[in-house]
Design a protein around this motif. Structure first.
Motif, PDB file in Angstrom:
ATOM      1  N   PRO A 239      63.450  11.367  66.121  1.00  0.00           N
ATOM      2  CA  PRO A 239      62.202  11.728  66.791  1.00  0.00           C
ATOM      3  C   PRO A 239      61.051  10.756  66.505  1.00  0.00           C
ATOM      4  O   PRO A 239      60.008  10.828  67.155  1.00  0.00           O
ATOM      5  CB  PRO A 239      61.886  13.108  66.233  1.00  0.00           C
ATOM      6  N   ALA A 240      61.246   9.829  65.585  1.00  0.00           N
ATOM      7  CA  ALA A 240      60.179   8.894  65.250  1.00  0.00           C
ATOM      8  C   ALA A 240      60.090   7.727  66.229  1.00  0.00           C
ATOM      9  O   ALA A 240      59.089   7.012  66.247  1.00  0.00           O
ATOM     10  CB  ALA A 240      60.379   8.355  63.830  1.00  0.00           C
ATOM     11  N   ASN A 241      61.115   7.509  67.060  1.00  0.00           N
ATOM     12  CA  ASN A 241      61.013   6.422  68.040  1.00  0.00           C
ATOM     13  C   ASN A 241      60.960   6.999  69.455  1.00  0.00           C
ATOM     14  O   ASN A 241      61.213   8.180  69.677  1.00  0.00           O
ATOM     15  CB  ASN A 241      62.142   5.390  67.868  1.00  0.00           C
TER      16      ASN A 241
ATOM     17  N   THR B 296      64.450  12.105  74.199  1.00  0.00           N
ATOM     18  CA  THR B 296      65.629  12.967  74.137  1.00  0.00           C
ATOM     19  C   THR B 296      65.224  14.402  73.780  1.00  0.00           C
ATOM     20  O   THR B 296      65.645  15.351  74.441  1.00  0.00           O
ATOM     21  CB  THR B 296      66.639  12.434  73.100  1.00  0.00           C
ATOM     22  N   TYR B 297      64.400  14.546  72.755  1.00  0.00           N
ATOM     23  CA  TYR B 297      63.949  15.883  72.368  1.00  0.00           C
ATOM     24  C   TYR B 297      63.121  16.530  73.479  1.00  0.00           C
ATOM     25  O   TYR B 297      63.217  17.730  73.713  1.00  0.00           O
ATOM     26  CB  TYR B 297      63.155  15.831  71.060  1.00  0.00           C
TER      27      TYR B 297
ATOM     28  N   VAL C 240      58.046  18.640  66.281  1.00  0.00           N
ATOM     29  CA  VAL C 240      59.250  17.861  65.973  1.00  0.00           C
ATOM     30  C   VAL C 240      58.951  16.364  65.969  1.00  0.00           C
ATOM     31  O   VAL C 240      59.490  15.621  65.155  1.00  0.00           O
ATOM     32  CB  VAL C 240      60.377  18.179  66.994  1.00  0.00           C
ATOM     33  N   ILE C 241      58.101  15.900  66.860  1.00  0.00           N
ATOM     34  CA  ILE C 241      57.804  14.478  66.990  1.00  0.00           C
ATOM     35  C   ILE C 241      56.679  14.126  66.004  1.00  0.00           C
ATOM     36  O   ILE C 241      55.555  14.612  66.148  1.00  0.00           O
ATOM     37  CB  ILE C 241      57.381  14.127  68.434  1.00  0.00           C
ATOM     38  N   PRO C 242      56.958  13.292  65.008  1.00  0.00           N
ATOM     39  CA  PRO C 242      55.954  12.990  63.980  1.00  0.00           C
ATOM     40  C   PRO C 242      54.646  12.420  64.537  1.00  0.00           C
ATOM     41  O   PRO C 242      53.574  12.742  64.046  1.00  0.00           O
ATOM     42  CB  PRO C 242      56.651  11.960  63.087  1.00  0.00           C
TER      43      PRO C 242
ATOM     44  N   LEU D  42      48.122  15.474  67.173  1.00  0.00           N
ATOM     45  CA  LEU D  42      47.780  15.889  68.527  1.00  0.00           C
ATOM     46  C   LEU D  42      48.049  17.376  68.721  1.00  0.00           C
ATOM     47  O   LEU D  42      47.253  18.092  69.330  1.00  0.00           O
ATOM     48  CB  LEU D  42      48.564  15.071  69.558  1.00  0.00           C
ATOM     49  N   GLY D  43      49.165  17.852  68.199  1.00  0.00           N
ATOM     50  CA  GLY D  43      49.498  19.278  68.313  1.00  0.00           C
ATOM     51  C   GLY D  43      48.461  20.153  67.636  1.00  0.00           C
ATOM     52  O   GLY D  43      48.049  21.188  68.179  1.00  0.00           O
TER      53      GLY D  43
END
Length: 182
Positions: free
Chosen positions: A12-14, A20-21, A75-77, A82-83
Motif C-alpha cells: 500500500p505504500a506505492n 490495487t487496494y 490502509v494507505i500510509p 488526509l483521512g
C-alpha cells in the motif's frame, strides 16, 4: 521478477498497491451494495409500504461506501493524514448542516417514525388541523418528508411530517384490510 511485481502490487505504500487496494475495496463495496439491493427486492414482496425500505437501503449503501473510503484512507500510509483531516472536516460540516437543516431533518425523522409506528395508513381518512381549520382528508401518500392528503373537494393537502407526528390526528375511517377467514 514476478515476486517484485506481486510485492509492489500488494504494497500500500506505492502507487500500484494503493490502486490495487482501491479497486478491491470499491468492488467489495459495490458487491455489498448489490447484495443490499437484492435483499431489498426480496423483502419488498412482504411489505405494503416501501418508503422505509427504500430509505434504509439507500442509507446502508451510503454507509458501506463511506466505510470503504475510511478503510482505504487507513490502509494507505500516504492518506493517513488526509483521512484524519477529512474526518474532522466531515464532523464540522455535519454540525453545520444539522443546524441549517433542522426543519428538514425534523420532517425526515418524523417521517421515519410515522413509517415505523404506523398510526395511520395510505387510504385512511384522517382529520387534521390546517390553517383553514380542521380538515378531513384521505391519506394518498406518506413519504419521509410529507404526508399528502386529499379532501372531499379534491384539493391536495400537503402536511409536513413533523406536524403529523406532533399533533392530534383523528382517524375518521380506516381503510379496509384484507383478512383471511379464521
Amino acid at each position: 521478477m514476478l515476486h517484485h511485481v506481486l510485492t509492489d502490487l500488494f504494497d500500500p505504500a506505492n502507487i500500484f498497491g494503493a490502486m490495487t487496494y482501491g479497486v478491491v475495496l470499491f468492488l467489495l463495496a459495490l458487491g455489498a451494495g448489490r447484495g443490499i439491493n437484492a435483499l431489498a427486492r426480496h423483502s419488498q414482496t412482504h411489505l405494503s409500504d416501501l418508503t422505509a425500505l427504500r430509505f434504509v437501503t439507500q442509507l446502508l449503501k451510503v454507509l458501506i461506501f463511506t466505510l470503504a473510503l475510511i478503510v482505504y484512507t487507513r490502509v494507505i500510509p500516504a492518506l493517513h493524514e488526509l483521512g484524519t483531516t477529512l474526518l474532522t472536516g466531515v464532523s464540522v460540516m455535519g454540525v453545520v448542516i444539522g443546524l441549517a437543516a433542522q426543519a428538514t431533518l425534523g420532517n425526515l425523522i418524523a417521517g421515519f417514525s410515522l413509517v415505523m409506528y404506523r398510526p395511520f395508513h395510505v387510504g385512511d381518512e384522517v382529520l387534521v388541523t390546517t390553517p383553514k381549520g380542521a380538515v378531513s382528508g384521505v391519506v394518498k401518500n406518506l413519504s419521509l418528508g410529507y404526508t399528502m392528503l386529499q379532501d372531499r373537494e379534491g384539493q391536495q393537502i400537503i402536511v409536513p411530517n413533523s406536524v403529523m407526528s406532533s399533533t392530534v390526528i383523528i382517524l375518521v375511517h380506516a381503510r379496509q384490510t384484507l383478512t383471511s377467514p379464521p
